[in-house]
Write a protein that holds these residues in place. Structure first.
Motif, PDB file in Angstrom:
ATOM      1  N   TYR A   1       0.795  -1.313   0.306  1.00  0.00           N
ATOM      2  CA  TYR A   1      -0.638   0.557  -0.288  1.00  0.00           C
ATOM      3  C   TYR A   1       1.414   1.402  -0.379  1.00  0.00           C
ATOM      4  CZ  TYR A   1      -4.277  -3.283   0.357  1.00  0.00           C
ATOM      5  OH  TYR A   1      -4.987  -4.271   0.266  1.00  0.00           O
ATOM      6  N   ALA A   2       2.399   1.115   0.988  1.00  0.00           N
ATOM      7  CA  ALA A   2       3.111   1.968   0.453  1.00  0.00           C
ATOM      8  C   ALA A   2       3.740   2.564  -0.413  1.00  0.00           C
ATOM      9  CB  ALA A   2       4.101   2.545   1.475  1.00  0.00           C
ATOM     10  N   HIS A   3       3.686   1.573  -1.815  1.00  0.00           N
ATOM     11  CA  HIS A   3       4.340   1.585  -2.776  1.00  0.00           C
ATOM     12  C   HIS A   3       3.062   2.255  -3.915  1.00  0.00           C
ATOM     13  CE1 HIS A   3       6.095   0.646  -7.075  1.00  0.00           C
ATOM     14  NE2 HIS A   3       5.293   0.218  -7.316  1.00  0.00           N
ATOM     15  N   LYS A   4       2.081   1.741  -3.305  1.00  0.00           N
ATOM     16  CA  LYS A   4       0.380   2.575  -3.786  1.00  0.00           C
ATOM     17  C   LYS A   4       0.234   3.691  -3.990  1.00  0.00           C
ATOM     18  CE  LYS A   4      -3.223   0.174  -4.373  1.00  0.00           C
ATOM     19  NZ  LYS A   4      -4.467  -0.571  -3.780  1.00  0.00           N
ATOM     20  N   ILE A   5       0.419   4.263  -2.522  1.00  0.00           N
ATOM     21  CA  ILE A   5       0.604   5.861  -2.585  1.00  0.00           C
ATOM     22  C   ILE A   5       1.380   6.663  -2.767  1.00  0.00           C
ATOM     23  CG2 ILE A   5       1.287   5.915  -0.130  1.00  0.00           C
ATOM     24  CD1 ILE A   5      -1.740   7.475   0.318  1.00  0.00           C
ATOM     25  N   ARG A   6       3.308   6.142  -3.320  1.00  0.00           N
ATOM     26  CA  ARG A   6       3.594   6.465  -3.697  1.00  0.00           C
ATOM     27  C   ARG A   6       4.123   7.175  -4.694  1.00  0.00           C
ATOM     28  NH1 ARG A   6       9.985   3.885  -3.189  1.00  0.00           N
ATOM     29  NH2 ARG A   6       8.977   3.040  -4.840  1.00  0.00           N
ATOM     30  N   GLN A   7       3.214   5.911  -5.682  1.00  0.00           N
ATOM     31  CA  GLN A   7       2.798   6.362  -6.988  1.00  0.00           C
ATOM     32  C   GLN A   7       2.322   7.589  -7.385  1.00  0.00           C
ATOM     33  OE1 GLN A   7       1.971   1.897  -8.537  1.00  0.00           O
ATOM     34  NE2 GLN A   7       3.614   2.153  -9.856  1.00  0.00           N
ATOM     35  N   ARG A   8       1.565   7.234  -6.990  1.00  0.00           N
ATOM     36  CA  ARG A   8      -0.211   8.443  -6.914  1.00  0.00           C
ATOM     37  C   ARG A   8       0.811   9.682  -6.217  1.00  0.00           C
ATOM     38  NH1 ARG A   8      -5.252   8.275  -7.202  1.00  0.00           N
ATOM     39  NH2 ARG A   8      -6.209   9.647  -8.277  1.00  0.00           N
ATOM     40  N   CYS A   9       1.025   9.378  -5.256  1.00  0.00           N
ATOM     41  CA  CYS A   9       1.802  11.089  -4.530  1.00  0.00           C
ATOM     42  C   CYS A   9       2.565  11.768  -6.033  1.00  0.00           C
ATOM     43  CB  CYS A   9       2.219  10.819  -3.729  1.00  0.00           C
ATOM     44  SG  CYS A   9       1.141  11.263  -1.841  1.00  0.00           S
ATOM     45  N   GLU A  10       3.425  11.312  -6.671  1.00  0.00           N
ATOM     46  CA  GLU A  10       4.542  11.194  -7.856  1.00  0.00           C
ATOM     47  C   GLU A  10       3.748  11.845  -8.676  1.00  0.00           C
ATOM     48  OE1 GLU A  10       7.101   7.653  -8.265  1.00  0.00           O
ATOM     49  OE2 GLU A  10       7.928   8.135  -6.166  1.00  0.00           O
ATOM     50  N   GLN A  11       2.374  10.674  -8.988  1.00  0.00           N
ATOM     51  CA  GLN A  11       1.688  11.480 -10.298  1.00  0.00           C
ATOM     52  C   GLN A  11       1.207  12.656 -10.554  1.00  0.00           C
ATOM     53  OE1 GLN A  11      -1.589   8.343 -11.446  1.00  0.00           O
ATOM     54  NE2 GLN A  11      -2.769   9.504 -11.376  1.00  0.00           N
ATOM     55  N   ASP A  12       0.114  13.019  -9.203  1.00  0.00           N
ATOM     56  CA  ASP A  12      -0.178  14.169  -8.661  1.00  0.00           C
ATOM     57  C   ASP A  12       0.551  15.486  -8.073  1.00  0.00           C
ATOM     58  OD1 ASP A  12      -2.038  12.237  -9.643  1.00  0.00           O
ATOM     59  OD2 ASP A  12      -3.185  12.168  -8.376  1.00  0.00           O
ATOM     60  N   GLY A  13       2.106  15.057  -7.560  1.00  0.00           N
ATOM     61  CA  GLY A  13       2.737  15.709  -6.725  1.00  0.00           C
ATOM     62  C   GLY A  13       2.247  16.189  -5.993  1.00  0.00           C
ATOM     63  N   LYS A  14       2.050  15.617  -5.171  1.00  0.00           N
ATOM     64  CA  LYS A  14       1.982  15.613  -3.547  1.00  0.00           C
ATOM     65  C   LYS A  14       2.512  14.943  -2.681  1.00  0.00           C
ATOM     66  CE  LYS A  14      -2.209  16.687  -4.850  1.00  0.00           C
ATOM     67  NZ  LYS A  14      -1.867  18.377  -5.228  1.00  0.00           N
ATOM     68  N   ILE A  15       2.547  15.332  -1.148  1.00  0.00           N
ATOM     69  CA  ILE A  15       3.809  14.970  -0.154  1.00  0.00           C
ATOM     70  C   ILE A  15       2.644  13.907   0.495  1.00  0.00           C
ATOM     71  CG2 ILE A  15       4.420  15.548   2.227  1.00  0.00           C
ATOM     72  CD1 ILE A  15       4.257  17.737   1.273  1.00  0.00           C
ATOM     73  N   MET A  16       3.116  12.705   0.712  1.00  0.00           N
ATOM     74  CA  MET A  16       2.993  11.076   1.376  1.00  0.00           C
ATOM     75  C   MET A  16       2.767  10.875   2.317  1.00  0.00           C
ATOM     76  SD  MET A  16       4.576   7.503   0.524  1.00  0.00           S
ATOM     77  CE  MET A  16       4.450   6.393   1.106  1.00  0.00           C
ATOM     78  N   PHE A  17       1.684  10.823   2.916  1.00  0.00           N
ATOM     79  CA  PHE A  17       1.864  10.672   4.913  1.00  0.00           C
ATOM     80  C   PHE A  17       0.960   9.700   4.969  1.00  0.00           C
ATOM     81  CE2 PHE A  17       3.350  14.517   6.300  1.00  0.00           C
ATOM     82  CZ  PHE A  17       3.096  14.578   7.541  1.00  0.00           C
ATOM     83  N   MET A  18       1.459   8.117   5.831  1.00  0.00           N
ATOM     84  CA  MET A  18       0.617   7.171   6.243  1.00  0.00           C
ATOM     85  C   MET A  18       0.317   7.100   7.515  1.00  0.00           C
ATOM     86  SD  MET A  18       0.711   5.756   3.105  1.00  0.00           S
ATOM     87  CE  MET A  18       0.260   3.963   3.227  1.00  0.00           C
ATOM     88  N   VAL A  19      -0.784   6.347   7.522  1.00  0.00           N
ATOM     89  CA  VAL A  19      -1.805   6.165   9.124  1.00  0.00           C
ATOM     90  C   VAL A  19      -1.509   3.918  10.046  1.00  0.00           C
ATOM     91  CG1 VAL A  19      -3.614   5.897  10.655  1.00  0.00           C
ATOM     92  CG2 VAL A  19      -2.910   7.917   8.614  1.00  0.00           C
ATOM     93  N   PRO A  20      -1.043   4.245   9.779  1.00  0.00           N
ATOM     94  CA  PRO A  20      -0.014   2.766  10.548  1.00  0.00           C
ATOM     95  C   PRO A  20      -1.341   2.265  11.252  1.00  0.00           C
ATOM     96  CG  PRO A  20       1.847   4.201  10.643  1.00  0.00           C
ATOM     97  CD  PRO A  20       0.946   4.973  10.350  1.00  0.00           C
ATOM     98  N   LEU A  21      -1.650   0.977  11.672  1.00  0.00           N
ATOM     99  CA  LEU A  21      -2.551   0.984  12.753  1.00  0.00           C
ATOM    100  C   LEU A  21      -1.417   0.849  14.082  1.00  0.00           C
ATOM    101  CD1 LEU A  21      -5.209  -0.452  14.014  1.00  0.00           C
ATOM    102  CD2 LEU A  21      -5.031  -2.362  13.263  1.00  0.00           C
ATOM    103  N   ALA A  22      -2.461   1.127  14.746  1.00  0.00           N
ATOM    104  CA  ALA A  22      -0.930   0.967  16.060  1.00  0.00           C
ATOM    105  C   ALA A  22      -2.251   0.365  17.397  1.00  0.00           C
ATOM    106  CB  ALA A  22      -1.174   2.727  16.919  1.00  0.00           C
ATOM    107  N   GLY A  23      -1.481  -0.771  17.791  1.00  0.00           N
ATOM    108  CA  GLY A  23      -2.853  -1.372  17.753  1.00  0.00           C
ATOM    109  C   GLY A  23      -3.773  -2.485  17.454  1.00  0.00           C
ATOM    110  N   GLN A  24      -4.906  -2.494  17.729  1.00  0.00           N
ATOM    111  CA  GLN A  24      -5.892  -2.838  17.650  1.00  0.00           C
ATOM    112  C   GLN A  24      -7.079  -2.433  16.581  1.00  0.00           C
ATOM    113  OE1 GLN A  24      -7.360  -6.267  20.068  1.00  0.00           O
ATOM    114  NE2 GLN A  24      -8.646  -7.034  18.780  1.00  0.00           N
ATOM    115  N   HIS A  25      -7.387  -2.542  15.665  1.00  0.00           N
ATOM    116  CA  HIS A  25      -8.581  -2.032  15.111  1.00  0.00           C
ATOM    117  C   HIS A  25     -10.028  -2.418  15.636  1.00  0.00           C
ATOM    118  CE1 HIS A  25     -11.176  -0.640  12.291  1.00  0.00           C
ATOM    119  NE2 HIS A  25     -10.696   0.113  11.868  1.00  0.00           N
TER     120      HIS A  25
END
Length: 173
Positions: free
Chosen positions: A109-133
């Motif tokens: 998923y990080a690879h997918k969003i990095r590609q989208r950020c590069e395509q659209d000229g955006k900065i990449m952040f991510m939301v890891p799951l801390a503990g349990q959903h």
């Protein structure tokens, strides 16, 4: 939707004016999982309106939107944000394919969003799951090692920051 937005706009502007000079504020949150739900078009309009109003009130700070696993094709989904983020919520021990693998799922998923950020000229952040959903999405939560694996994987793949949500109730204190 616009009438409700206009009704809330004075309070929105007041609150932005209170926090915009705070030295710890570095970004605004303008959209949460707009790709989900029954009215994504309305959610996207809310992002557009808030982005435009924030640009007038505080043009110096970026605006962040969080999506859930998949950002639909088309620049209308990313036009009104500066920072893209993805909350994928890894669920170990569920047999849910990539989502049950903290390292592989995070990398995919990080690879997918990095590609989208590069395509659209955006900065990449991510939301890891801390503990349990939630109990319904996984019988046990992530271990410390699995949480670290997610965090390091996101950073290795180019995330400029990590955003954590905390779901707590008064009884959990």
């Amino acid at each position: 939707a616009r009438a409700n937005y206009e009704k809330d706009l004075p309070l929105f502007q007041e609150r932005v004016n209170v926090v915009k000079n705070h030295r710890n504020l570095f970004m605004y949150f303008t959209g949460h999982e707009s790709n989900l739900g029954t009215n994504p078009e309305i959610r996207m309009k809310l992002m557009e309106w808030s982005w435009k109003d924030l640009q007038e009130l505080d043009p110096y700070r970026p605006k962040l939107a969080v999506y859930s696993k998949h950002i639909p094709a088309g620049d209308e989904w990313t036009r009104w944000v500066d920072v893209l983020s993805d909350d994928i919520y890894i669920r170990p021990w569920t047999g849910a394919g990539l989502l049950s693998q903290p390292g592989l799922g995070s990398a995919y998923y990080a690879h997918k969003i990095r590609q989208r950020c590069e395509q659209d000229g955006k900065i990449m952040f991510m939301v890891p799951l801390a503990g349990q959903h939630s109990i319904g999405k996984g019988p046990i939560g992530n271990s410390n090692q699995e949480m670290l694996c997610q965090n390091y994987t996101f950073l290795i793949y180019g995330a400029k920051g990590l955003l954590f949500f905390a779901n707590t109730t008064v009884t959990s204190y």
